[in-house]
Design a protein around this motif. Structure first.
Motif, PDB file in Angstrom:
ATOM      1  N   ARG A   1       0.915  -1.366  -0.102  1.00 20.51           N
ATOM      2  CA  ARG A   1       0.038  -0.111  -0.056  1.00 20.51           C
ATOM      3  C   ARG A   1       0.927   1.144  -0.086  1.00 20.51           C
ATOM      4  O   ARG A   1       1.841   1.222   0.516  1.00 20.51           O
ATOM      5  CB  ARG A   1      -0.934  -0.053   1.142  1.00 20.51           C
ATOM      6  N   PRO A   2       0.513   2.210  -0.514  1.00 24.64           N
ATOM      7  CA  PRO A   2       1.115   3.538  -0.679  1.00 24.64           C
ATOM      8  C   PRO A   2       0.981   4.276   0.650  1.00 24.64           C
ATOM      9  O   PRO A   2      -0.006   4.134   1.367  1.00 24.64           O
ATOM     10  CB  PRO A   2       0.485   4.363  -1.715  1.00 24.64           C
ATOM     11  N   ASN A   3       1.787   5.155   0.757  1.00 29.24           N
ATOM     12  CA  ASN A   3       1.820   6.024   2.001  1.00 29.24           C
ATOM     13  C   ASN A   3       0.998   7.452   1.774  1.00 29.24           C
ATOM     14  O   ASN A   3       1.216   8.462   2.398  1.00 29.24           O
ATOM     15  CB  ASN A   3       3.151   6.460   2.727  1.00 29.24           C
ATOM     16  N   GLY A   4       0.453   7.581   0.605  1.00 31.64           N
ATOM     17  CA  GLY A   4      -0.050   8.669   0.007  1.00 31.64           C
ATOM     18  C   GLY A   4      -0.892   8.329  -1.083  1.00 31.64           C
ATOM     19  O   GLY A   4      -1.215   7.422  -1.330  1.00 31.64           O
ATOM     20  N   ARG A   5      -1.612   9.564  -1.454  1.00 29.17           N
ATOM     21  CA  ARG A   5      -2.497   9.353  -2.434  1.00 29.17           C
ATOM     22  C   ARG A   5      -2.059   9.190  -3.831  1.00 29.17           C
ATOM     23  O   ARG A   5      -1.171   9.823  -4.298  1.00 29.17           O
ATOM     24  CB  ARG A   5      -3.827  10.630  -2.438  1.00 29.17           C
ATOM     25  N   VAL A   6      -2.682   8.129  -4.584  1.00 33.62           N
ATOM     26  CA  VAL A   6      -2.452   7.653  -5.862  1.00 33.62           C
ATOM     27  C   VAL A   6      -3.437   7.958  -6.850  1.00 33.62           C
ATOM     28  O   VAL A   6      -4.530   7.381  -6.541  1.00 33.62           O
ATOM     29  CB  VAL A   6      -2.160   6.102  -5.828  1.00 33.62           C
ATOM     30  N   GLU A   7      -3.120   8.764  -7.795  1.00 33.54           N
ATOM     31  CA  GLU A   7      -4.176   9.080  -8.878  1.00 33.54           C
ATOM     32  C   GLU A   7      -4.517   7.961  -9.710  1.00 33.54           C
ATOM     33  O   GLU A   7      -5.703   7.636 -10.236  1.00 33.54           O
ATOM     34  CB  GLU A   7      -3.714  10.324  -9.697  1.00 33.54           C
ATOM     35  N   MET A   8      -3.224   7.366 -10.441  1.00 34.98           N
ATOM     36  CA  MET A   8      -3.473   6.374 -11.287  1.00 34.98           C
ATOM     37  C   MET A   8      -2.389   5.024 -10.856  1.00 34.98           C
ATOM     38  O   MET A   8      -1.313   5.562 -10.650  1.00 34.98           O
ATOM     39  CB  MET A   8      -3.266   7.047 -12.796  1.00 34.98           C
ATOM     40  N   PHE A   9      -2.547   4.127 -11.014  1.00 34.83           N
ATOM     41  CA  PHE A   9      -1.822   2.946 -11.186  1.00 34.83           C
ATOM     42  C   PHE A   9      -1.887   2.183 -12.600  1.00 34.83           C
ATOM     43  O   PHE A   9      -2.997   1.891 -13.029  1.00 34.83           O
ATOM     44  CB  PHE A   9      -2.271   1.912 -10.065  1.00 34.83           C
TER      45      PHE A   9
ATOM     46  N   SER B   1      -7.470   0.285  -1.767  1.00 32.65           N
ATOM     47  CA  SER B   1      -6.209   1.004  -1.579  1.00 32.65           C
ATOM     48  C   SER B   1      -5.131   0.375  -1.435  1.00 32.65           C
ATOM     49  O   SER B   1      -3.968   0.756  -0.864  1.00 32.65           O
ATOM     50  CB  SER B   1      -6.232   1.779   0.011  1.00 32.65           C
TER      51      SER B   1
ATOM     52  N   LEU C   1       0.994   6.914 -10.323  1.00 33.45           N
ATOM     53  CA  LEU C   1       1.123   8.192 -10.513  1.00 33.45           C
ATOM     54  C   LEU C   1       0.493   9.042  -9.440  1.00 33.45           C
ATOM     55  O   LEU C   1      -0.683   8.879  -9.127  1.00 33.45           O
ATOM     56  CB  LEU C   1       0.395   8.555 -12.054  1.00 33.45           C
TER      57      LEU C   1
END
Lengths: 622, 429
Positions: free
Chosen positions: B376-384, B397, B418
């Motif tokens: 999982r990311p530690n921030g917001r992801v707009e696109m994967f 998430s 991204l």
């Protein structure tokens, strides 16, 4: 079972019924796919190869020096001498395309001393001379390779028969490759692929192209050589897109994007130009550059068929969505959504993206319309994957769709539901069924929740959902009895009867049984425990308020508890009060707190009522 | 006086007789010991995988007369020339080789220090080979470090191996594929230092030991007479077979510590590769930390003229069945990753948004069970943008992948995220 009831059940089954049979996995759930970052990936992971189907009627003739002669004479002897070279030993360098210089010299000598040949063979003999130069050259001897190159280029300066000309170009490409000029070699192979007159087999051209860059990747400094024709640039784009980030793929793609920005003329030459534009749109997506996606989208002519391609519509819509241009995004996603020749899964993704657009634009009625339309694509999606293999996922529009459930049951207001009915009425959901009926059913449930049971019963009757209609009528009767002015005792008994009825009909009065299929917890709890990254505080509060309201309203046991608790407070430690307390405790303990929440509150109420009962049972004993 | 003369005469006779039968090891001056080095072979064919590790030595196969373009960085290089077993080894060939070496060295990097001949000489012709090597030595620049690969069979008693190794500066016995025929499964040979060290050290010439760090996919198929024939697939990977429905693996370990995974192919699975048919047997040999470590530890016990280990081989870019140089060196130094899964995030070179390429590091040895991994990311992801062989999914998430047992994947790309701000990923417990 009445026909309409059967249709409603079918619809509800379809809404809930796209369970993807994935071994050892939970069913696929579709819920707000537009919030999932992987929704906007391109449809295809790599674009199709650059080789196209062979033009009809394309045949091949033997190369210079190889064909069997139909008559004896100097040309036949020369061909025989050349064919003899093919069985020569490879020598130290192991390359089967090189021959010992002395063996080559034997053939050259034959050319020098043979009697004049018929002029119809002159082109073949000329080409043989150049081939011998190449055969004699060592792969690492640039001077001898330069000689071979000069011979071939001179050969091509004059008009030649098409087959020999094509063959000469193939040898020239090889020479260029050996002299490390891979870009020029590639351009020749690419042009031969495009040429209907090519005498080089497509498989050989494909292998040659593949070999050019298999050992050493394309470099940024080589790119400019490919920016002279769409097919050449497309080849470079293909290589760049297959170069991983660890091997400099980003730099290559950025350089190609920048180079092609300047070359507008490359985008005016038909299908290859369109393919090139699409390739750059994909590259720009990968580089996180939505503006570049739109610039290259605009390179495609307005009249081009490519503007109707699913990939074009999808990428353009995605770029606008990323930039927050929601009205523009709507236009492209809508066009894809309605494109009858697009794949069902592509249309479904467009529908999910549209839900996102409408969510951002604050148009929940249209959001519901899009969600229903995605559900409607279900059977086509199944069929698509049965044909092509693999399993559809939630972003393909497959799985149990909970968007409809959440919109209908939690998010839309009563008036918005009515707006849907007014605007879309009986728009078909599936063959012989109607999304409007599902909305009406939801409307009836809401009436029940607000204790307007008569209205609910009327709608249920219209929809021929008999059991629900009967429950609503009975609830109406019992509820009405609680409103009749009478003695306190009578009213409390009426309330008890009402609460008891609610508690005896869990999920059959206030819960919309057709929408959730047991996955409501997966939606609600997932939102609470997976709220990461967190939405804004305002949005979180708004959504959580909606969910809390729904949970409270739809839970028969909770509603019954509140009524019964009221009876306990008013009746006190009377037989009715104690009966109400006991029934209330049963209700509390039957609430599914995973779905409902309020765990601490329920436990506290349980303890309170239990203690009260215990005190009052003890005090009643003699 | 007569007594003394008789004794002297007898002693002289004894000396002559001894001289006829005894070749003292110091008949040539003792050789200088070479420094201990760890190296790799880089074989022609596939573009070598990139690496951040710079090894001591690379032995680079050069089929032509030009140094290859994208050889990995190393402190020193030795050019390798393979001579086919069926080839004649004449003085002319020696001269031509010397000329090619000179040309390659002139056009190549400064740090080319020598030439290695890779020739599987029949044991009965070692004397010819020794003669060839002497011719080569005369023709080649005098500062050239001349090396040869060596088959274990050459070292049995009574051969001319002494002559051969005296003509060179180094020999490299290969402890892999040491049988008369290459086997369908198992590659590495157990390195018995107690047995081989005395034999090699007695020859008085420095040597390095060839150790296997690669694996292989092989198909066994019985012909109409029931005789099994073996074919090797360079374009098949363990992942092509792992986790396939109804394709159950059976597992063995070799004496050298490699892992062999075996599959029996049925009608459905024959579609996995164009070279497969029903009833074929597929054997996949994996190198393991155990096979590499135990081999190297054995080499460390040789002492004497032993000057290190050379690993076969540096992997190609698309290979998953060979350890990378970094992995080998981590195994040797004991810093090899455990079976814990780690995620690695690498910043890409994007334009308007930040991009992070997400990789999973799965440990050097193949896992024996299927695994489901989430990051999982530690921030917001707009696109994967998913990529790689595992078909990652974004769920709630997290990116989730299923990794089948014996997939052979050790470092795998999941895709690109991204975002507006930089993000890092972590494995979800």
């Amino acid at each position: 079972m009445p026909v309409l009831r059967r249709r409603i059940i079918t619809v509800l089954l379809i809404i809930g019924g796209f369970v993807v049979l994935v071994e050892a996995c939970s069913p696929e759930l579709t819920f707000r796919a537009y919030l999932s970052p992987d929704l906007f990936q391109p449809f295809r992971r790599s674009f199709a190869g650059i080789t196209r189907s062979v033009p009809a009627g394309r045949g091949y003739v033997p190369y210079a020096g190889i064909s069997e002669s139909t008559e004896s004479g100097p040309i036949d002897e020369l061909r025989q001498a050349y064919r003899n070279l093919l069985s020569s030993s490879a020598g130290l360098y192991g390359a089967s395309l090189n021959f010992a210089p002395e063996a080559v010299e034997v053939v050259r000598e034959r050319i020098r001393t043979m009697a004049p040949v018929d002029s119809k063979y002159a082109d073949e003999v000329d080409l043989l001379q150049c081939k011998l130069d190449l055969r004699a050259a060592r792969n690492d001897d640039d001077a001898s390779l330069a000689t071979a190159q000069a011979c071939l280029e001179k050969y091509l300066e004059r008009p030649r028969p098409a087959a020999l000309r094509s063959e000469a170009r193939g040898w020239l490409a090889r020479t260029l490759f050996l002299r490390k000029n891979r870009a020029d070699a590639a351009r020749i192979y690419l042009d031969e692929l495009e040429s209907p007159d090519s005498n080089i087999k497509r498989e050989r051209l494909s292998v040659s192209l593949k070999m050019l860059y298999s050992w050493q990747p394309l470099r940024t400094e080589d790119l400019s050589a490919f920016l002279d024709a769409p097919s050449h640039a497309l080849f470079a784009a293909h290589l760049a897109s297959n170069t991983s980030p660890r091997n400099g793929g980003d730099g290559l793609n950025r350089a190609l994007l920048a180079g092609l920005e300047e070359k507008r003329s490359l985008f005016r030459e038909g299908p290859q130009s369109d393919a090139l534009a699409l390739s750059q749109m994909r590259a720009a997506l990968r580089l996180g550059d939505p503006d570049a996606i739109l610039r290259f989208a605009n390179r495609i002519a307005g009249t081009s068929d490519a503007r109707k391609y699913a990939e074009y519509l999808w990428l353009t819509g995605a770029a606008h969505f990323l930039k927050g241009n929601y009205p523009q995004a709507e236009q492209f996603f809508l066009e894809l959504f309605e494109a009858s020749d697009a794949a069902a899964s592509e249309r479904a993704r467009a529908g999910e993206a549209l839900e996102g657009v409408y969510d951002r634009m604050g148009r929940p009625v249209d959001q519901l319309w899009a969600a229903f339309r995605v559900v409607r694509l279900g059977p086509e999606i199944q069929k698509e994957f049965q044909t092509k293999g693999g399993y559809p996922t939630s972003i393909d529009g497959a799985g149990i769709n909970l968007d409809v459930a959440f919109l209908l049951d939690a998010q839309l207001t009563d008036s918005q539901l009515q707006q849907y009915l007014d605007r879309y009425g009986r728009s078909p959901l599936l063959a012989n069924s109607s999304a409007g009926d599902v909305v009406r059913y939801a409307r009836a449930v809401r009436y029940a929740r607000s204790e307007e049971f008569d209205k609910a019963a009327q709608i249920y009757s219209d929809l021929s959902t008999i059991e629900r209609a009967d429950n609503a009528k009975e609830a109406a009767r019992l509820y009405a009895a609680t409103r009749v002015a009478g003695s306190g005792e009578t009213q409390l008994e009426a309330l008890y009867a009402y609460a008891d009825f609610l508690a005896s009909n869990s999920n059959r009065i206030f819960f919309n049984d057709g929408l959730w299929w047991g996955f409501q917890s997966a939606v609600f709890t997932s939102r609470e425990s997976h709220a990461f990254p967190k939405p804004s505080a305002e949005r979180l509060t708004r959504v959580q308020t909606l969910e809390r309201k729904l949970k409270d309203e739809q839970e028969e046991y909770w509603r019954a508890y509140k009524v019964l608790n009221g009876i306990v407070l008013k009746a006190g430690p009377t037989p009715l009060g104690k009966q109400a307390a006991r029934r209330a405790i049963v209700c509390l303990r039957r609430i599914n707190t995973d779905r409902f929440g309020r765990l601490d509150e329920i436990h506290a109420a349980d303890r309170r009522l239990s203690s009260w009962l215990e005190r009052n049972e003890v005090s009643a004993k003699p | 006086m007569r007594q003394i003369s008789r004794v002297t005469g007898l002693g002289a006779v004894a000396l002559v007789v001894a001289g006829l039968f005894w070749t003292p090891t110091w008949s040539n001056p003792p050789r200088k010991h070479l420094p201990w080095k760890t190296g790799f072979w880089v074989w022609a064919g596939d573009s070598p995988a990139e690496s951040e590790t710079k090894p001591d030595l690379l032995y680079v196969q050069v089929p032509g007369a030009r140094w290859p373009d994208n050889v990995p960085e190393a402190s020193q290089y030795v050019m390798v020339r393979r001579i086919e077993r069926s080839s004649d080894i004449t003085p002319q060939i020696a001269e031509a080789l010397a000329a090619v070496y000179t040309e390659v060295r002139q056009g190549g990097p400064q740090s080319i220090v020598g030439l290695q001949i890779d020739y599987d000489c029949p044991t009965s012709r070692l004397a010819d080979y020794a003669s060839f090597l002497r011719d080569l030595r005369e023709a080649i620049p005098p500062d050239t470090h001349v090396s040869i690969t060596a088959l274990l069979d050459w070292f049995r008693p009574g051969t001319e191996i002494q002559e051969v190794v005296q003509a060179v500066d180094e020999f490299v016995p290969q402890f892999y594929d040491a049988g008369p025929e290459r086997a369908a499964s198992g590659i590495a040979e157990v390195i018995d230092a107690e047995k081989w060290a005395p034999i090699f050290n007695a020859l008085g010439t420095p040597y390095r030991i060839g150790i296997s760090s690669f694996g292989r996919v092989a198909r066994r198929r019985a012909n109409s007479s029931g005789v099994e024939q073996v074919m090797y697939f360079r374009d098949a990977r363990p992942f092509d077979f792992a986790g396939k429905k109804e394709l159950e693996p059976s597992i063995q370990s070799t004496n050298a510590g490699e892992l062999v995974v075996h599959y029996t192919i049925n009608d459905v699975h024959a579609r996995l590769h164009s070279g497969l048919a029903p009833r074929d047997q597929v054997d996949i040999t994996f190198p393991t930390t155990e096979s590499v470590r135990s081999g190297y530890e054995a080499v460390r016990r040789f002492g004497g003229y032993c000057a290190g280990a050379i690993f076969f081989r540096w992997p190609g870019r698309s290979e998953t069945l060979a350890f990378t140089a970094s992995e080998v060196l981590e195994i040797l130094t004991g810093t090899s990753g455990s079976s814990e899964i780690e995620v690695e995030t690498r910043e890409g070179d994007c334009v308007s948004l930040r991009c992070a390429d997400v990789y999973l590091r799965l440990g050097p040895d193949p896992a024996s069970t299927d695994r489901r991994v989430s990051v999982r990311p530690n921030g917001r992801v707009e696109m994967f943008l998913p990529d790689g062989p595992l078909l990652p999914r974004w769920r709630q998430s997290e990116i989730t992948v299923n990794i089948p047992a014996y997939s052979g994947l050790r470092y795998v790309y999941l895709g690109r995220a991204l975002s507006h701000e930089s993000v890092q990923f972590e494995v979800t417990p």
